[in-house]
Design a protein around this motif. Structure first.
Motif, PDB file in Angstrom:
ATOM      1  N   ALA A  73      -3.647  -0.801   2.385  1.00 11.58           N
ATOM      2  CA  ALA A  73      -3.152  -1.016   0.751  1.00 11.58           C
ATOM      3  C   ALA A  73      -1.495  -0.771   0.733  1.00 11.58           C
ATOM      4  O   ALA A  73      -0.780   0.092   1.520  1.00 11.58           O
ATOM      5  CB  ALA A  73      -3.802   0.318   0.005  1.00 11.58           C
ATOM      6  N   GLU A  74      -0.891  -1.615   0.061  1.00  6.24           N
ATOM      7  CA  GLU A  74       0.768  -1.404   0.222  1.00  6.24           C
ATOM      8  C   GLU A  74       1.084  -0.221  -0.880  1.00  6.24           C
ATOM      9  O   GLU A  74       0.395   0.138  -1.862  1.00  6.24           O
ATOM     10  CB  GLU A  74       1.321  -2.864  -0.511  1.00  6.24           C
ATOM     11  CG  GLU A  74       1.101  -3.914   0.485  1.00  6.24           C
ATOM     12  CD  GLU A  74       1.950  -5.094  -0.325  1.00  6.24           C
ATOM     13  OE1 GLU A  74       2.878  -4.875  -0.864  1.00  6.24           O
ATOM     14  OE2 GLU A  74       1.407  -6.210   0.034  1.00  6.24           O
ATOM     15  N   SER A 125      -6.734   0.841  -4.085  1.00  4.85           N
ATOM     16  CA  SER A 125      -5.861  -0.102  -3.454  1.00  4.85           C
ATOM     17  C   SER A 125      -4.871  -0.770  -3.958  1.00  4.85           C
ATOM     18  O   SER A 125      -4.731  -1.289  -5.463  1.00  4.85           O
ATOM     19  CB  SER A 125      -6.851  -1.362  -2.695  1.00  4.85           C
ATOM     20  OG  SER A 125      -6.301  -2.079  -2.131  1.00  4.85           O
ATOM     21  N   ARG A 127      -2.241  -4.097  -4.152  1.00  8.92           N
ATOM     22  CA  ARG A 127      -1.913  -5.588  -3.827  1.00  8.92           C
ATOM     23  C   ARG A 127      -0.882  -6.033  -4.869  1.00  8.92           C
ATOM     24  O   ARG A 127      -0.511  -5.873  -5.969  1.00  8.92           O
ATOM     25  CB  ARG A 127      -3.100  -6.173  -3.959  1.00  8.92           C
ATOM     26  CG  ARG A 127      -4.596  -5.761  -2.960  1.00  8.92           C
ATOM     27  CD  ARG A 127      -4.030  -6.167  -1.499  1.00  8.92           C
ATOM     28  NE  ARG A 127      -5.027  -5.774  -0.582  1.00  8.92           N
ATOM     29  CZ  ARG A 127      -5.217  -4.717  -0.004  1.00  8.92           C
ATOM     30  NH1 ARG A 127      -4.126  -3.675  -0.418  1.00  8.92           N
ATOM     31  NH2 ARG A 127      -6.141  -4.251   0.951  1.00  8.92           N
ATOM     32  N   TYR A 135      -5.727 -12.391  -7.000  1.00  9.49           N
ATOM     33  CA  TYR A 135      -6.603 -11.583  -5.898  1.00  9.49           C
ATOM     34  C   TYR A 135      -7.724 -11.401  -5.877  1.00  9.49           C
ATOM     35  O   TYR A 135      -8.280 -10.868  -7.075  1.00  9.49           O
ATOM     36  CB  TYR A 135      -5.725 -10.177  -5.701  1.00  9.49           C
ATOM     37  CG  TYR A 135      -6.244  -9.247  -4.756  1.00  9.49           C
ATOM     38  CD1 TYR A 135      -6.117  -9.802  -3.257  1.00  9.49           C
ATOM     39  CD2 TYR A 135      -6.924  -8.298  -4.936  1.00  9.49           C
ATOM     40  CE1 TYR A 135      -6.560  -8.916  -2.242  1.00  9.49           C
ATOM     41  CE2 TYR A 135      -7.603  -7.539  -3.941  1.00  9.49           C
ATOM     42  CZ  TYR A 135      -7.570  -7.650  -2.767  1.00  9.49           C
ATOM     43  OH  TYR A 135      -7.858  -7.004  -1.542  1.00  9.49           O
ATOM     44  N   ARG A 206       2.692  -5.875  -8.938  1.00  6.39           N
ATOM     45  CA  ARG A 206       1.632  -5.095  -7.893  1.00  6.39           C
ATOM     46  C   ARG A 206       0.550  -4.788  -8.733  1.00  6.39           C
ATOM     47  O   ARG A 206       0.582  -4.690 -10.092  1.00  6.39           O
ATOM     48  CB  ARG A 206       2.327  -3.765  -7.653  1.00  6.39           C
ATOM     49  CG  ARG A 206       3.587  -3.873  -6.587  1.00  6.39           C
ATOM     50  CD  ARG A 206       4.306  -2.719  -6.280  1.00  6.39           C
ATOM     51  NE  ARG A 206       4.920  -2.325  -7.785  1.00  6.39           N
ATOM     52  CZ  ARG A 206       5.839  -1.353  -7.711  1.00  6.39           C
ATOM     53  NH1 ARG A 206       6.072  -0.655  -6.577  1.00  6.39           N
ATOM     54  NH2 ARG A 206       6.311  -1.036  -9.067  1.00  6.39           N
TER      55      ARG A 206
END
Length: 212
Positions: A73-74, A125, A127, A135, A206
């Motif tokens: 996860a970013e 998470s 993304r 996504y 995001r």
């Protein structure tokens, strides 16, 4: 900076009253997913009203929710640290208010997490979804058990969410041009379900994905 008052925040007041324990000995059970969604609404109020203390309330609500970040996860997106940063930006050059923000953030860190109130916590998470992109991921859900998924994008973007079963039937669609779609459903049977996070805006976003 405007001060926070129950007259201007009836919804928040009702939330706090409903969360009061029925008995002093027993702390109330807290729904982590619902609290995260409520924190998002309080943060929206804080942005509209430019209310630093309301933003601190939203940050504190998120801080006490333990999350399980998925591998890979970013960082960034909707979270307590981001809301404390927004509150600090709202304070501008007011040294007194900035000191209040710093104190609130340190106090939230020192309290730790009340894990027993939330069980395993949320699965979280982060993304990045490209402009006009999507996504997609699948989850295994139990039959007869509520499944709740939320996605919180960058403020000003427009996300949609769709949940489909293995036969491609759409079971839930939240397409209200909001930056934070939510799907809540109770699958009849256990199995694989596909979830699409759709970015309908012209900017990358995001997406903080939360699921129970």
């Amino acid at each position: 900076m405007r001060s926070l008052s129950t007259a201007r925040l009836p919804a928040l007041a009702a939330l706090l009253l409903s969360a009061a324990p029925a008995a002093a000995q027993e702390p109330p059970a807290v729904d982590a997913f619902a609290q995260a969604m409520a924190a998002r609404q309080v943060a929206d109020f804080a942005r509209r009203q430019k209310d630093v203390r309301a933003m601190l309330t939203a940050a504190a609500m998120l801080r006490e929710i333990p999350t399980q970040d998925q591998p890979g996860a970013e960082p960034g997106g909707f979270g307590a640290a981001a809301l404390f940063a927004e509150a600090r930006a709202m304070a501008g050059g007011d040294a007194r208010v900035r000191a209040e923000v710093d104190f609130a953030e340190k106090a939230a860190r020192s309290r730790g997490v009340v894990a027993s109130a939330f069980g395993k916590g949320l699965v979280r998470s982060v993304r990045v979804v490209d402009p006009r992109g999507a996504y997609r991921f699948t989850v295994t859900a139990a039959g007869g058990t509520p499944l709740r998924v939320g996605a919180i994008g960058d403020v000003g973007t427009a996300l949609a969410m769709r949940v489909q079963d293995g036969a491609g039937r759409t079971l839930c669609l939240d397409d209200n041009a909001d930056y934070a779609p939510v799907c809540q459903l109770t699958p009849k049977t256990a199995g694989q379900y596909r979830i699409d996070i759709l970015n309908k805006s012209g900017a990358r976003s995001r997406a903080v994905i939360l699921s129970n």
